[in-house]
Design a protein around this motif. Structure first.
Motif, PDB file in Angstrom:
ATOM      1  N   ALA A 269       0.698  -1.177   0.069  1.00 53.93           N
ATOM      2  CA  ALA A 269       0.070  -0.138   0.287  1.00 53.93           C
ATOM      3  C   ALA A 269       1.165   1.240   0.082  1.00 53.93           C
ATOM      4  CB  ALA A 269      -1.081   0.042   1.236  1.00 53.93           C
ATOM      5  N   LYS A 270       2.013   1.462   0.871  1.00 57.52           N
ATOM      6  CA  LYS A 270       2.911   2.406   0.755  1.00 57.52           C
ATOM      7  C   LYS A 270       3.433   2.653  -0.715  1.00 57.52           C
ATOM      8  CE  LYS A 270       4.548   1.540   5.459  1.00 57.52           C
ATOM      9  NZ  LYS A 270       4.071   2.737   6.177  1.00 57.52           N
ATOM     10  N   LEU A 271       3.636   1.552  -1.363  1.00 56.59           N
ATOM     11  CA  LEU A 271       4.080   1.651  -2.887  1.00 56.59           C
ATOM     12  C   LEU A 271       3.101   1.586  -3.904  1.00 56.59           C
ATOM     13  CD1 LEU A 271       6.948  -1.006  -2.044  1.00 56.59           C
ATOM     14  CD2 LEU A 271       7.309   1.384  -2.185  1.00 56.59           C
ATOM     15  N   GLY A 272       1.861   1.840  -3.681  1.00 56.86           N
ATOM     16  CA  GLY A 272       0.963   2.089  -4.518  1.00 56.86           C
ATOM     17  C   GLY A 272       0.431   0.781  -5.267  1.00 56.86           C
ATOM     18  N   ASP A 273       0.647  -0.471  -4.418  1.00 52.23           N
ATOM     19  CA  ASP A 273      -0.055  -1.623  -5.051  1.00 52.23           C
ATOM     20  C   ASP A 273      -1.002  -2.365  -4.118  1.00 52.23           C
ATOM     21  OD1 ASP A 273       1.714  -1.945  -7.274  1.00 52.23           O
ATOM     22  OD2 ASP A 273       3.358  -2.188  -6.059  1.00 52.23           O
ATOM     23  N   HIS A 274      -1.882  -3.298  -4.795  1.00 44.58           N
ATOM     24  CA  HIS A 274      -2.717  -3.924  -3.880  1.00 44.58           C
ATOM     25  C   HIS A 274      -2.455  -5.441  -3.933  1.00 44.58           C
ATOM     26  CE1 HIS A 274      -6.766  -5.330  -2.392  1.00 44.58           C
ATOM     27  NE2 HIS A 274      -6.630  -6.602  -3.404  1.00 44.58           N
ATOM     28  N   VAL A 275      -1.978  -5.771  -2.760  1.00 37.36           N
ATOM     29  CA  VAL A 275      -1.517  -7.170  -2.698  1.00 37.36           C
ATOM     30  C   VAL A 275      -2.272  -7.604  -1.527  1.00 37.36           C
ATOM     31  CG1 VAL A 275       0.594  -8.788  -2.361  1.00 37.36           C
ATOM     32  CG2 VAL A 275       0.901  -6.620  -3.706  1.00 37.36           C
ATOM     33  N   ASN A 276      -3.148  -8.428  -1.634  1.00 35.05           N
ATOM     34  CA  ASN A 276      -4.012  -8.707  -0.656  1.00 35.05           C
ATOM     35  C   ASN A 276      -3.644  -9.986   0.209  1.00 35.05           C
ATOM     36  OD1 ASN A 276      -6.368  -8.306   1.028  1.00 35.05           O
ATOM     37  ND2 ASN A 276      -7.734  -9.298  -0.358  1.00 35.05           N
ATOM     38  N   VAL A 277      -2.491  -9.861   0.838  1.00 35.77           N
ATOM     39  CA  VAL A 277      -2.244 -11.117   1.800  1.00 35.77           C
ATOM     40  C   VAL A 277      -3.040 -10.956   3.067  1.00 35.77           C
ATOM     41  CG1 VAL A 277      -0.126 -11.935   2.848  1.00 35.77           C
ATOM     42  CG2 VAL A 277       0.229 -11.039   0.660  1.00 35.77           C
ATOM     43  N   MET A 368      -1.087 -15.616   2.998  1.00 39.82           N
ATOM     44  CA  MET A 368      -1.965 -16.200   1.834  1.00 39.82           C
ATOM     45  C   MET A 368      -2.342 -15.103   1.074  1.00 39.82           C
ATOM     46  SD  MET A 368      -3.753 -19.728   3.072  1.00 39.82           S
ATOM     47  CE  MET A 368      -2.530 -21.272   3.482  1.00 39.82           C
ATOM     48  N   LEU A 369      -2.381 -15.112  -0.410  1.00 34.16           N
ATOM     49  CA  LEU A 369      -3.159 -14.460  -1.400  1.00 34.16           C
ATOM     50  C   LEU A 369      -4.457 -15.219  -1.772  1.00 34.16           C
ATOM     51  CD1 LEU A 369      -0.190 -13.073  -3.509  1.00 34.16           C
ATOM     52  CD2 LEU A 369      -2.067 -11.613  -2.417  1.00 34.16           C
ATOM     53  N   PRO A 370      -5.393 -14.642  -2.292  1.00 36.13           N
ATOM     54  CA  PRO A 370      -6.793 -15.273  -2.407  1.00 36.13           C
ATOM     55  C   PRO A 370      -6.624 -16.484  -3.554  1.00 36.13           C
ATOM     56  CG  PRO A 370      -7.211 -13.054  -2.397  1.00 36.13           C
ATOM     57  CD  PRO A 370      -5.550 -13.082  -2.281  1.00 36.13           C
ATOM     58  N   SER A 371      -5.725 -16.248  -4.369  1.00 38.01           N
ATOM     59  CA  SER A 371      -5.560 -17.225  -5.368  1.00 38.01           C
ATOM     60  C   SER A 371      -4.686 -18.385  -4.988  1.00 38.01           C
ATOM     61  CB  SER A 371      -4.854 -16.557  -6.756  1.00 38.01           C
ATOM     62  OG  SER A 371      -3.352 -16.011  -6.339  1.00 38.01           O
ATOM     63  N   MET A 372      -4.081 -18.091  -3.821  1.00 34.12           N
ATOM     64  CA  MET A 372      -3.130 -19.319  -3.276  1.00 34.12           C
ATOM     65  C   MET A 372      -1.575 -19.195  -4.144  1.00 34.12           C
ATOM     66  SD  MET A 372      -5.094 -20.396  -0.762  1.00 34.12           S
ATOM     67  CE  MET A 372      -4.191 -21.816  -0.235  1.00 34.12           C
ATOM     68  N   LEU A 373      -1.660 -18.443  -5.178  1.00 35.58           N
ATOM     69  CA  LEU A 373      -0.414 -18.271  -6.118  1.00 35.58           C
ATOM     70  C   LEU A 373       0.364 -17.112  -5.365  1.00 35.58           C
ATOM     71  CD1 LEU A 373      -1.473 -19.108  -9.417  1.00 35.58           C
ATOM     72  CD2 LEU A 373      -0.153 -20.588  -8.095  1.00 35.58           C
ATOM     73  N   PRO A 374       1.631 -17.358  -5.332  1.00 35.68           N
ATOM     74  CA  PRO A 374       2.444 -16.144  -4.603  1.00 35.68           C
ATOM     75  C   PRO A 374       2.630 -15.056  -5.735  1.00 35.68           C
ATOM     76  CG  PRO A 374       4.015 -18.018  -5.345  1.00 35.68           C
ATOM     77  CD  PRO A 374       2.670 -18.304  -5.450  1.00 35.68           C
ATOM     78  N   LYS A 375       2.714 -13.856  -5.226  1.00 30.88           N
ATOM     79  CA  LYS A 375       2.848 -12.649  -6.005  1.00 30.88           C
ATOM     80  C   LYS A 375       4.315 -12.694  -6.273  1.00 30.88           C
ATOM     81  CE  LYS A 375       2.528  -8.317  -7.760  1.00 30.88           C
ATOM     82  NZ  LYS A 375       1.961  -7.893  -8.918  1.00 30.88           N
ATOM     83  N   VAL A 376       4.839 -12.382  -7.602  1.00 31.47           N
ATOM     84  CA  VAL A 376       6.200 -12.680  -7.966  1.00 31.47           C
ATOM     85  C   VAL A 376       6.360 -11.943  -9.142  1.00 31.47           C
ATOM     86  CG1 VAL A 376       8.272 -14.062  -8.387  1.00 31.47           C
ATOM     87  CG2 VAL A 376       6.551 -15.022  -7.117  1.00 31.47           C
ATOM     88  N   GLY A 377       7.329 -10.821  -9.101  1.00 32.79           N
ATOM     89  CA  GLY A 377       7.297  -9.897 -10.128  1.00 32.79           C
ATOM     90  C   GLY A 377       7.219  -8.611  -9.887  1.00 32.79           C
ATOM     91  N   THR A 378       6.857  -7.694 -10.798  1.00 32.81           N
ATOM     92  CA  THR A 378       7.138  -6.158 -10.583  1.00 32.81           C
ATOM     93  C   THR A 378       5.899  -5.571  -9.857  1.00 32.81           C
ATOM     94  OG1 THR A 378       6.170  -5.770 -12.970  1.00 32.81           O
ATOM     95  CG2 THR A 378       8.397  -5.985 -12.582  1.00 32.81           C
ATOM     96  N   GLY A 379       5.847  -4.336  -9.357  1.00 30.86           N
ATOM     97  CA  GLY A 379       4.823  -3.548  -8.925  1.00 30.86           C
ATOM     98  C   GLY A 379       4.590  -2.301  -9.611  1.00 30.86           C
ATOM     99  N   ARG A 380       3.787  -1.447  -9.408  1.00 28.83           N
ATOM    100  CA  ARG A 380       3.174  -0.518 -10.079  1.00 28.83           C
ATOM    101  C   ARG A 380       4.567   0.632 -10.394  1.00 28.83           C
ATOM    102  NH1 ARG A 380       1.496   4.674  -9.592  1.00 28.83           N
ATOM    103  NH2 ARG A 380       1.579   4.500  -7.546  1.00 28.83           N
ATOM    104  N   LEU A 381       5.146   0.835  -9.400  1.00 27.28           N
ATOM    105  CA  LEU A 381       6.362   1.785  -9.696  1.00 27.28           C
ATOM    106  C   LEU A 381       7.636   1.001 -10.146  1.00 27.28           C
ATOM    107  CD1 LEU A 381       6.237   3.673  -6.240  1.00 27.28           C
ATOM    108  CD2 LEU A 381       5.499   4.598  -8.780  1.00 27.28           C
TER     109      LEU A 381
END
Length: 421
Positions: A269-277, A368-381
């Protein structure tokens, strides 16, 4: 232009640091605890389990969860008290049900890659972590649950995993110390177990030898990015001699990687992304095998009881780890006696020779993310990256997702005209 900050020194943060250091990046890891691997990577079930790659987004799981809501010792427990984070996560979880099969197959493929990477790292860096390569045995008491597991097996095979059906007699031949009768099971000889805490601490030491800087007792209060793309982290460093005194410092980096476990959502959230862990609590007990009868009566083969949602691992000669359950109850880290009791009872039922007079309980929060798959990669910035949200498979997947995010970062640096020194 190769200075990278990693937030979090759990297994995903440390494996990411290792992958980046291998590529020549200047890496600093920030951790609010005094040591690596002090939260979710402290006392999990110990399984490196490709065979447990099935995601939870299924109608059957939802029905079980609703049925168990009023049972305090149920394998899955939901606190229904209203909370926006909780219910937004549940809503997104339900929306992922149509992706159940595809996400399970993808998780298997990722876990197979991770297993090879992790074992190679441990051998290269001579990390001793009570590794046992004796396989994982899934057990089922009735035909209905076995038939359901057979359908899951089709997805595991599609992802590339060999998992063999076994009879009751074969179950007892594979693990002779186990009591009870079963309809059948599935055995995955290629799976293994070990101590995640020992592995992560050992890998952190290897990273330090490679030049990675670890800042422990360090709480990040803010992250900003200026017009040139430089990130400034304001960090409160606790004085080890006086915990009431914090030394606030500014640190500047070219990139930031969020590997902050259950705290990843707030950093995103501080970096402008929604990562719903969301923090899904799990429990474990470490049974101390203090007498010869307990040591000989405890299993060496790892087990997974699907109906009870309990997994086991043998950690050396004198420790037996029993873990399981899922509790959707926010950031609550309380160790509840009514959630620990089923783990002890299960141990006594199936391994009556094991004394449970000294049992060490623990509770941890799975990110845990809702998809059960990890978030791996880039953010918005530009310059923001993620390796988080691995849920109950953090250790199993970490060595693959660390390589994946390190490759993404390497390509980003190269495309900007910079390469590791």
């Amino acid at each position: 232009m190769n200075r990278i900050a990693i937030i979090g020194a759990g297994v995903t943060g440390v494996t990411t640091a290792y992958a980046l250091a291998q590529r020549g990046f200047d890496v600093t890891v920030f951790e609010r605890h005094r040591y690596a691997a002090m939260e979710t990577s402290f006392a999990n079930g110990g399984q490196l389990s490709v065979s447990n790659a099935e995601v939870w987004n299924s109608a059957a799981t939802v029905i079980k969860g609703l049925r168990w809501m009023l049972t305090r010792d149920a394998p899955l427990l939901l606190n229904p008290a209203p909370n926006w984070h909780k219910y937004s996560w549940i809503f997104e979880f339900l929306r992922q049900i149509p992706n159940y099969k595809a996400n399970t197959v993808e998780t298997v493929r990722l876990a197979l890659q991770a297993r090879e990477n992790l074992l190679a790292i441990a051998e290269k860096e001579n990390i001793q972590f009570d590794l046992e390569r004796r396989g994982i045995l899934h057990i089922y008491k009735d035909k209905a649950s076995f038939d359901t597991a057979e359908k899951v097996n089709e997805l595991l095979r599609k992802g590339g995993l060999d998992r063999d059906p076994v009879t009751n007699n074969e179950i007892h031949a594979i693990e002779p110390t186990m009591a009870g009768d079963f309809y059948g099971g599935f055995f995955t000889p290629s799976d293994s177990t070990g101590d995640i805490h020992k592995f992560t601490r050992g890998l952190a030491d290897a990273c330090a030898r490679m030049g990675v800087d670890f800042c422990f007792d360090a709480s990040i209060s803010s992250i900003t990015r200026d017009s040139s793309g430089l990130f400034t982290l304001i960090v409160d460093h606790t004085n080890p001699d006086n915990s009431d005194v914090a030394d606030t410092r500014r640190h500047e980096f070219d990139s930031v990687v969020v590997c902050a476990g259950v705290n990843s959502r707030q950093f995103a959230a501080k970096l402008g992304d929604h990562v719903n862990v969301y923090p899904v609590k799990g429990y474990s007990i470490t049974v101390c095998l203090e007498d010869e009868g307990s040591r000989s009566g405890a299993p060496w083969v790892s087990l997974l009881d699907d109906s009870a949602k309990i997994v086991t691992s043998r950690l050396g000669v004198d420790r037996f780890r029993v873990a399981g359950t899922a509790e959707i109850n926010g950031f609550n880290r309380d160790i509840r006696a009514d959630r620990i009791a089923p783990l002890t009872s299960w141990t006594r039922q199936y391994f009556p020779q094991v004394a449970t007079s000294r049992v060490i309980p623990w509770a941890g929060l799975r990110p845990m993310l809702p998809s059960m798959l990890p978030k791996v990669g880039t953010g918005r910035l530009p310059g923001v990256f993620y390796n988080t949200g691995h849920g109950h498979l953090g250790w199993t997947l970490s060595a693959a997702t660390a390589e994946a995010v390190a490759e993404v970062i390497s390509r980003a640096r190269a495309s900007a005209g910079f390469a590791p020194a």
